[in-house]
Design a protein around this motif. Structure first.
Motif, PDB file in Angstrom:
ATOM      1  N   SER A   2     -58.601  21.843   7.373  1.00 23.12           N
ATOM      2  CA  SER A   2     -58.252  20.538   6.841  1.00 23.12           C
ATOM      3  C   SER A   2     -58.253  19.500   7.947  1.00 23.12           C
ATOM      4  N   VAL A   3     -58.721  18.261   7.600  1.00 28.16           N
ATOM      5  CA  VAL A   3     -58.755  17.196   8.596  1.00 28.16           C
ATOM      6  C   VAL A   3     -57.343  16.782   9.008  1.00 28.16           C
ATOM      7  N   SER A   4     -56.351  17.126   8.179  1.00 25.60           N
ATOM      8  CA  SER A   4     -54.973  16.760   8.493  1.00 25.60           C
ATOM      9  C   SER A   4     -54.300  17.775   9.413  1.00 25.60           C
ATOM     10  N   THR A   5     -55.004  18.846   9.718  1.00 25.76           N
ATOM     11  CA  THR A   5     -54.431  19.863  10.595  1.00 25.76           C
ATOM     12  C   THR A   5     -54.495  19.408  12.043  1.00 25.76           C
ATOM     13  N   ILE A   6     -53.373  19.472  12.754  1.00 25.33           N
ATOM     14  CA  ILE A   6     -53.349  19.129  14.177  1.00 25.33           C
ATOM     15  C   ILE A   6     -54.055  20.217  14.976  1.00 25.33           C
ATOM     16  N   GLY A   7     -53.809  21.444  14.582  1.00 23.35           N
ATOM     17  CA  GLY A   7     -54.408  22.565  15.290  1.00 23.35           C
ATOM     18  C   GLY A   7     -54.152  23.856  14.561  1.00 23.35           C
ATOM     19  N   THR A   8     -54.508  24.956  15.221  1.00 23.66           N
ATOM     20  CA  THR A   8     -54.359  26.286  14.634  1.00 23.66           C
ATOM     21  C   THR A   8     -53.696  27.220  15.632  1.00 23.66           C
ATOM     22  N   ILE A   9     -52.766  28.037  15.150  1.00 26.09           N
ATOM     23  CA  ILE A   9     -52.120  29.036  16.002  1.00 26.09           C
ATOM     24  C   ILE A   9     -53.144  30.117  16.327  1.00 26.09           C
ATOM     25  N   THR A  10     -53.488  30.236  17.602  1.00 27.70           N
ATOM     26  CA  THR A  10     -54.499  31.203  18.027  1.00 27.70           C
ATOM     27  C   THR A  10     -53.875  32.477  18.563  1.00 27.70           C
ATOM     28  N   THR A  11     -52.759  32.350  19.257  1.00 30.26           N
ATOM     29  CA  THR A  11     -52.078  33.513  19.843  1.00 30.26           C
ATOM     30  C   THR A  11     -50.574  33.337  19.722  1.00 30.26           C
ATOM     31  N   ILE A  12     -49.890  34.413  19.346  1.00 28.99           N
ATOM     32  CA  ILE A  12     -48.424  34.458  19.334  1.00 28.99           C
ATOM     33  C   ILE A  12     -48.011  35.518  20.336  1.00 28.99           C
ATOM     34  N   ARG A  13     -47.129  35.153  21.238  1.00 26.18           N
ATOM     35  CA  ARG A  13     -46.719  36.117  22.266  1.00 26.18           C
ATOM     36  C   ARG A  13     -45.197  36.097  22.420  1.00 26.18           C
ATOM     37  N   ARG A  14     -44.630  37.295  22.414  1.00 29.32           N
ATOM     38  CA  ARG A  14     -43.184  37.462  22.558  1.00 29.32           C
ATOM     39  C   ARG A  14     -42.886  38.192  23.862  1.00 29.32           C
ATOM     40  N   TYR A  15     -41.781  37.798  24.512  1.00 30.86           N
ATOM     41  CA  TYR A  15     -41.358  38.414  25.763  1.00 30.86           C
ATOM     42  C   TYR A  15     -39.946  38.989  25.572  1.00 30.86           C
ATOM     43  N   PRO A  16     -39.842  40.245  25.097  1.00 30.98           N
ATOM     44  CA  PRO A  16     -38.515  40.816  24.841  1.00 30.98           C
ATOM     45  C   PRO A  16     -37.625  40.900  26.083  1.00 30.98           C
ATOM     46  N   VAL A  17     -38.249  41.098  27.261  1.00 28.79           N
ATOM     47  CA  VAL A  17     -37.482  41.166  28.513  1.00 28.79           C
ATOM     48  C   VAL A  17     -37.885  39.992  29.388  1.00 28.79           C
ATOM     49  N   LYS A  18     -36.917  39.203  29.784  1.00 32.65           N
ATOM     50  CA  LYS A  18     -37.192  38.023  30.596  1.00 32.65           C
ATOM     51  C   LYS A  18     -37.921  38.416  31.876  1.00 32.65           C
ATOM     52  N   VAL A 248     -44.328  32.640  11.054  1.00 32.58           N
ATOM     53  CA  VAL A 248     -45.600  32.125  11.541  1.00 32.58           C
ATOM     54  C   VAL A 248     -46.548  33.287  11.780  1.00 32.58           C
ATOM     55  N   LYS A 249     -47.826  33.045  11.541  1.00 27.57           N
ATOM     56  CA  LYS A 249     -48.828  34.080  11.795  1.00 27.57           C
ATOM     57  C   LYS A 249     -50.057  33.450  12.442  1.00 27.57           C
ATOM     58  N   VAL A 250     -50.837  34.283  13.130  1.00 28.25           N
ATOM     59  CA  VAL A 250     -52.080  33.816  13.741  1.00 28.25           C
ATOM     60  C   VAL A 250     -52.985  33.247  12.646  1.00 28.25           C
ATOM     61  N   GLY A 251     -53.565  32.087  12.910  1.00 24.97           N
ATOM     62  CA  GLY A 251     -54.414  31.424  11.936  1.00 24.97           C
ATOM     63  C   GLY A 251     -53.709  30.339  11.154  1.00 24.97           C
ATOM     64  N   ASP A 252     -52.371  30.283  11.234  1.00 25.85           N
ATOM     65  CA  ASP A 252     -51.643  29.217  10.559  1.00 25.85           C
ATOM     66  C   ASP A 252     -51.989  27.876  11.186  1.00 25.85           C
ATOM     67  N   GLY A 253     -52.026  26.854  10.348  1.00 28.17           N
ATOM     68  CA  GLY A 253     -52.248  25.500  10.838  1.00 28.17           C
ATOM     69  C   GLY A 253     -50.971  24.927  11.433  1.00 28.17           C
TER      70      GLY A 253
END
Length: 258
Positions: A2-18, A248-253
């Motif tokens: 969609s032209v109204s989309t700012i961007g797309t989530i390409t990668t989600i990364r979690r860091y359980p241990v600092k 949130v999931k990968v590919g979400d706008g």
């Protein structure tokens, strides 16, 4: 797209241990403190207070050679099921953390791991494990979610003149912008919708010596931090707080929140 989309989530990364390497996810819940389980565990020096008590890769870059995952293996391999998370939350406890050492050994969040990390530290360390009900933002550095765009990574790569791994910046969400002429600088102070969650972009991320460490080789190159200071006033990436928890999931706008 969609032209109204700012961007797309390409990668989600979690860091359980600092300060340890994290895990790539295909999807995640976003809680009031950020991604579910993000920075839920840390090593601390109990003789200090506040942020100074955390033992991080700034103290010992070797920490980045250890990879942590929540629930045993990465969530995108379906190891952390909704049932497991619900069971853990009922006990007000996160699923167990599994740690893979640089030599491939499998470790757990226990005294054995503590003694292994202790060899890199002069002060005596302790294990800190937050609870899902903790009112604080766990062990995150500022706001709940750190966002970096691929456009910014490419721009800095050109300024630096060397290949640049986005992992250096330890972002929770990597975003590909829909409009290559756009710029995330315009996000500051605004609200974004990602998946079913809503975020408020609070501030720029002020960078420190962590980005000088190559996430693969663990070698330090101070010239990157100097370049970020010279060209970007030490700012790279955006910190956002959670206005409305969601999923949130990968590919979400990524959209402007209504």
């Amino acid at each position: 797209m969609s032209v109204s989309t700012i961007g797309t989530i390409t990668t989600i990364r979690r860091y359980p241990v600092k300060s340890m390497a994290g895990e790539v996810l295909q999807s995640s819940r976003i809680e009031s403190y950020g991604l579910y389980g993000d920075r839920s565990h840390a090593f601390i020096d109990e003789t200090k207070e506040g942020w100074n008590r955390y033992f991080t890769a700034r103290n010992a870059s070797m920490l980045l050679g250890y990879q942590a995952s929540l629930g045993g293996v990465a969530e995108d391999e379906a190891a952390v099921s909704a049932k497991a998370e619900a069971s853990a939350e009922a006990a007000d406890k996160f699923p167990p953390v599994a740690v893979t050492a640089p030599d491939g050994r499998q470790l757990q969040w226990n005294e054995e791991l503590l003694q292994e990390i202790q060899q890199f530290a002069q002060p005596e360390l302790s294990l800190l494990e937050h609870k899902p009900s903790s009112p604080e933002l766990l062990a995150v550095d500022a706001s709940s979610i750190l966002i970096v765009t691929y456009k910014s990574v490419r721009k800095l790569e050109a300024l630096w003149g060397k290949p640049l791994d986005p992992l250096r910046f330890r972002a929770n969400l990597l975003v590909t912008l829909s409009d290559e002429d756009g710029d995330e600088d315009s996000w500051l102070g605004k609200r974004l919708t990602v998946g079913t969650a809503e975020l408020h972009v609070d501030e720029y991320c002020e960078r420190c010596s962590m980005i000088t460490i190559d996430p693969e080789t663990l070698e330090r190159d101070p010239s990157l931090l100097r370049k970020v200071n010279e060209e970007l006033n030490l700012s790279f990436g955006m910190y956002a707080s959670v206005v409305k928890p969601g999923h949130v999931k990968v590919g979400d706008g990524v959209y402007w929140a209504e």
